[in-house]
Structure formats: C-alpha cells, structure tokens
Motif scaffolding. Structure first.
Motif, PDB file in Angstrom:
ATOM      1  N   SER A 103       0.832  -1.215   0.000  1.00  0.00           N
ATOM      2  CA  SER A 103       0.000   0.000   0.000  1.00  0.00           C
ATOM      3  C   SER A 103       0.860   1.256   0.000  1.00  0.00           C
ATOM      4  N   ALA A 104       1.969   1.224   0.757  1.00  0.00           N
ATOM      5  CA  ALA A 104       2.878   2.375   0.776  1.00  0.00           C
ATOM      6  C   ALA A 104       3.484   2.597  -0.606  1.00  0.00           C
ATOM      7  N   VAL A 105       3.856   1.516  -1.271  1.00  0.00           N
ATOM      8  CA  VAL A 105       4.424   1.630  -2.622  1.00  0.00           C
ATOM      9  C   VAL A 105       3.374   2.213  -3.565  1.00  0.00           C
ATOM     10  N   GLU A 106       2.165   1.696  -3.483  1.00  0.00           N
ATOM     11  CA  GLU A 106       1.107   2.192  -4.376  1.00  0.00           C
ATOM     12  C   GLU A 106       0.821   3.669  -4.108  1.00  0.00           C
ATOM     13  N   GLN A 107       0.741   4.054  -2.855  1.00  0.00           N
ATOM     14  CA  GLN A 107       0.450   5.451  -2.503  1.00  0.00           C
ATOM     15  C   GLN A 107       1.555   6.379  -3.005  1.00  0.00           C
ATOM     16  N   LYS A 108       2.800   5.980  -2.843  1.00  0.00           N
ATOM     17  CA  LYS A 108       3.906   6.823  -3.283  1.00  0.00           C
ATOM     18  C   LYS A 108       4.041   6.827  -4.805  1.00  0.00           C
ATOM     19  N   SER A 109       3.511   5.802  -5.447  1.00  0.00           N
ATOM     20  CA  SER A 109       3.545   5.799  -6.914  1.00  0.00           C
ATOM     21  C   SER A 109       2.677   6.922  -7.467  1.00  0.00           C
ATOM     22  N   ILE A 110       1.632   7.265  -6.750  1.00  0.00           N
ATOM     23  CA  ILE A 110       0.753   8.364  -7.188  1.00  0.00           C
ATOM     24  C   ILE A 110       1.491   9.696  -7.084  1.00  0.00           C
ATOM     25  N   THR A 111       2.231   9.889  -5.998  1.00  0.00           N
ATOM     26  CA  THR A 111       3.012  11.116  -5.836  1.00  0.00           C
ATOM     27  C   THR A 111       4.037  11.244  -6.959  1.00  0.00           C
ATOM     28  N   VAL A 112       4.705  10.129  -7.268  1.00  0.00           N
ATOM     29  CA  VAL A 112       5.697  10.137  -8.344  1.00  0.00           C
ATOM     30  C   VAL A 112       5.011  10.379  -9.684  1.00  0.00           C
ATOM     31  N   ALA A 113       3.850   9.784  -9.882  1.00  0.00           N
ATOM     32  CA  ALA A 113       3.122   9.954 -11.144  1.00  0.00           C
ATOM     33  C   ALA A 113       2.789  11.424 -11.378  1.00  0.00           C
ATOM     34  N   LEU A 114       2.431  12.125 -10.331  1.00  0.00           N
ATOM     35  CA  LEU A 114       2.115  13.547 -10.481  1.00  0.00           C
ATOM     36  C   LEU A 114       3.359  14.389 -10.727  1.00  0.00           C
ATOM     37  N   ALA A 115       4.505  13.933 -10.242  1.00  0.00           N
ATOM     38  CA  ALA A 115       5.753  14.676 -10.434  1.00  0.00           C
ATOM     39  C   ALA A 115       6.282  14.521 -11.856  1.00  0.00           C
ATOM     40  N   GLY A 116       5.962  13.358 -12.498  1.00  0.00           N
ATOM     41  CA  GLY A 116       6.367  13.137 -13.881  1.00  0.00           C
ATOM     42  C   GLY A 116       7.848  12.938 -14.031  1.00  0.00           C
ATOM     43  N   PRO A 117       8.332  12.970 -15.243  1.00  0.00           N
ATOM     44  CA  PRO A 117       7.673  13.049 -16.545  1.00  0.00           C
ATOM     45  C   PRO A 117       6.966  11.740 -16.913  1.00  0.00           C
ATOM     46  N   ARG A 118       6.430  11.698 -18.099  1.00  0.00           N
ATOM     47  CA  ARG A 118       5.557  10.600 -18.527  1.00  0.00           C
ATOM     48  C   ARG A 118       6.190   9.211 -18.371  1.00  0.00           C
ATOM     49  N   GLU A 119       7.430   9.051 -18.793  1.00  0.00           N
ATOM     50  CA  GLU A 119       8.073   7.727 -18.705  1.00  0.00           C
ATOM     51  C   GLU A 119       8.188   7.270 -17.254  1.00  0.00           C
ATOM     52  N   VAL A 120       8.530   8.206 -16.376  1.00  0.00           N
ATOM     53  CA  VAL A 120       8.654   7.899 -14.953  1.00  0.00           C
ATOM     54  C   VAL A 120       7.275   7.588 -14.376  1.00  0.00           C
ATOM     55  N   THR A 121       6.270   8.332 -14.783  1.00  0.00           N
ATOM     56  CA  THR A 121       4.903   8.101 -14.327  1.00  0.00           C
ATOM     57  C   THR A 121       4.453   6.687 -14.680  1.00  0.00           C
ATOM     58  N   GLU A 122       4.662   6.292 -15.928  1.00  0.00           N
ATOM     59  CA  GLU A 122       4.244   4.950 -16.360  1.00  0.00           C
ATOM     60  C   GLU A 122       4.955   3.866 -15.560  1.00  0.00           C
ATOM     61  N   ALA A 123       6.248   4.039 -15.341  1.00  0.00           N
ATOM     62  CA  ALA A 123       7.024   3.048 -14.588  1.00  0.00           C
ATOM     63  C   ALA A 123       6.564   2.979 -13.130  1.00  0.00           C
ATOM     64  N   ALA A 124       6.294   4.126 -12.521  1.00  0.00           N
ATOM     65  CA  ALA A 124       5.857   4.150 -11.116  1.00  0.00           C
ATOM     66  C   ALA A 124       4.478   3.504 -10.958  1.00  0.00           C
ATOM     67  N   LEU A 125       3.566   3.798 -11.864  1.00  0.00           N
ATOM     68  CA  LEU A 125       2.229   3.207 -11.774  1.00  0.00           C
ATOM     69  C   LEU A 125       2.278   1.689 -11.971  1.00  0.00           C
ATOM     70  N   LYS A 126       3.157   1.239 -12.841  1.00  0.00           N
ATOM     71  CA  LYS A 126       3.329  -0.203 -13.053  1.00  0.00           C
ATOM     72  C   LYS A 126       3.807  -0.865 -11.757  1.00  0.00           C
ATOM     73  N   ILE A 127       4.769  -0.255 -11.098  1.00  0.00           N
ATOM     74  CA  ILE A 127       5.281  -0.800  -9.832  1.00  0.00           C
ATOM     75  C   ILE A 127       4.184  -0.792  -8.772  1.00  0.00           C
ATOM     76  N   GLY A 128       3.408   0.273  -8.715  1.00  0.00           N
ATOM     77  CA  GLY A 128       2.305   0.342  -7.755  1.00  0.00           C
ATOM     78  C   GLY A 128       1.304  -0.782  -7.972  1.00  0.00           C
ATOM     79  N   ARG A 129       0.948  -1.035  -9.235  1.00  0.00           N
ATOM     80  CA  ARG A 129       0.001  -2.121  -9.539  1.00  0.00           C
ATOM     81  C   ARG A 129       0.600  -3.485  -9.197  1.00  0.00           C
ATOM     82  N   LEU A 130       1.868  -3.681  -9.546  1.00  0.00           N
ATOM     83  CA  LEU A 130       2.524  -4.959  -9.239  1.00  0.00           C
ATOM     84  C   LEU A 130       2.574  -5.212  -7.736  1.00  0.00           C
TER      85      LEU A 130
END
Length: 183
Positions: free
Chosen positions: A94-121
């Motif tokens: 849950s902590a990983v998923e929550q922090k993936s949202i913060t990273v997703a908002l910080a961007g850029p797009r490639e980093v956002t996609e990678a962070a959201l993938k890790i959050g889902r995994l």
C-alpha cells in the motif's frame, strides 16, 4: 551607373543587412532566454521530484526485501502465511502504491508509467499472497494445482517487480539529469 544610384543602392543593401542582422540577433536572444527559462523550470522541478523518487524507491525496496527470496522460485513462496505477515506485505504494498501516485504527479511521462506499473505490481503481489494464505487456511479440498499456480504467479510477479524497480531507477536518473537544454 551614376554615383547617386550607387549610393542609394549601397544604403539600401546596408539597411537590409542591418535589418537581417537585427532579426537574427533577436531570434538568438529569444532562443537563449527560452533555453534558460526551460532550464530554470527543470531545476525548480528537480528537487521535489528527487524527494518523491527517493521515497518511492525506498518503499519499493522495502517491499522488495520481503519478496526477493522467492523471485522466480514458486517453491519458496510460503503456502501458509499468518495474518501478521500478510498485514506487513499489505502495508508495504500500500505504501508503494500510494507513493507511486506522488511520483506519477511529479512526472515526466516515462517515470509516471514506470511508477504506476510498480504500484500495480505491488498490490497484485500482496493480493496474491493473501489469496494463497486464505486458500491454505481453508484447505478443505482446495486444489493443490491451483495453489501451485498462484505461488508461481507470485514468484513471476516478484521477478517483474524487481525488473520494474530497476527500470524505474534508471528512468528517474535520466529525468533528474535532464537540464532542459535539449528539446
């Protein structure tokens, strides 16, 4: 050609050259200001991004430290899991998923996609670990092949998680190194 016409033509050529030089200088100055402004904007975004990336990587590595033992090895995935152990996995995921949202908002797009993938995994892994634990707890006639498949899925997801975290670190480094001087 008489001297008067030559003087007028000379003045005209001089004026056109001066106007051309002024336009070129103006364009170069505008590009320089644009590059400087973009570079400054990127610098201002770098610090908050670095903090978000650092917290996210730290959370992901905490979860990784719990699951790396059975990465790719289904027989190492525990069949039985206590509610305390599951709570720990779930909290880390849950902590990983929550922090993936913060990273997703910080961007850029490639980093956002990678962070959201890790959050889902991370959530998938925790959910699957919980499912294996529940199946084992309610062992009455549960299908051994199904439990094995679930353990295999967890082991495979652990490998994907590790790879995704490594990829994220490289993307985050590239995003932080970008100074805005290139388009």
């Amino acid at each position: 050609m008489d001297a008067g016409t030559a003087a007028v033509l000379g003045a005209l050529v001089g004026s056109v050259a001066t106007i051309g030089a002024a336009l070129a200088t103006g364009w170069a100055q505008r590009e320089g200001v644009r590059i400087t402004a973009r570079s400054e904007h990127r610098r201002e975004r770098r610090e908050p991004r670095q903090g978000a990336y650092q917290e996210f990587i730290s959370s992901a590595l905490s979860l990784h430290s719990q699951i790396h033992v059975f990465a790719g090895e289904a027989e190492l995935v525990p069949e039985a899991i206590s509610s305390d152990e599951y709570s720990q996995f779930h909290a880390l995921a849950s902590a990983v998923e929550q922090k993936s949202i913060t990273v997703a908002l910080a961007g850029p797009r490639e980093v956002t996609e990678a962070a959201l993938k890790i959050g889902r995994l991370s959530i998938d892994i925790a959910s699957n670990i919980g499912a294996v634990g529940l199946i084992h707890a309610n062992d009455e006639g549960s299908d051994e092949r199904f439990r094995w498949k679930m353990r295999k899925v967890i082991a495979d997801h652990a490998v994907l998680f590790e790879s995704a975290v490594d990829n994220f670190v490289l993307l985050a480094q590239a995003a932080l190194d970008d100074d805005g001087s290139r388009k």
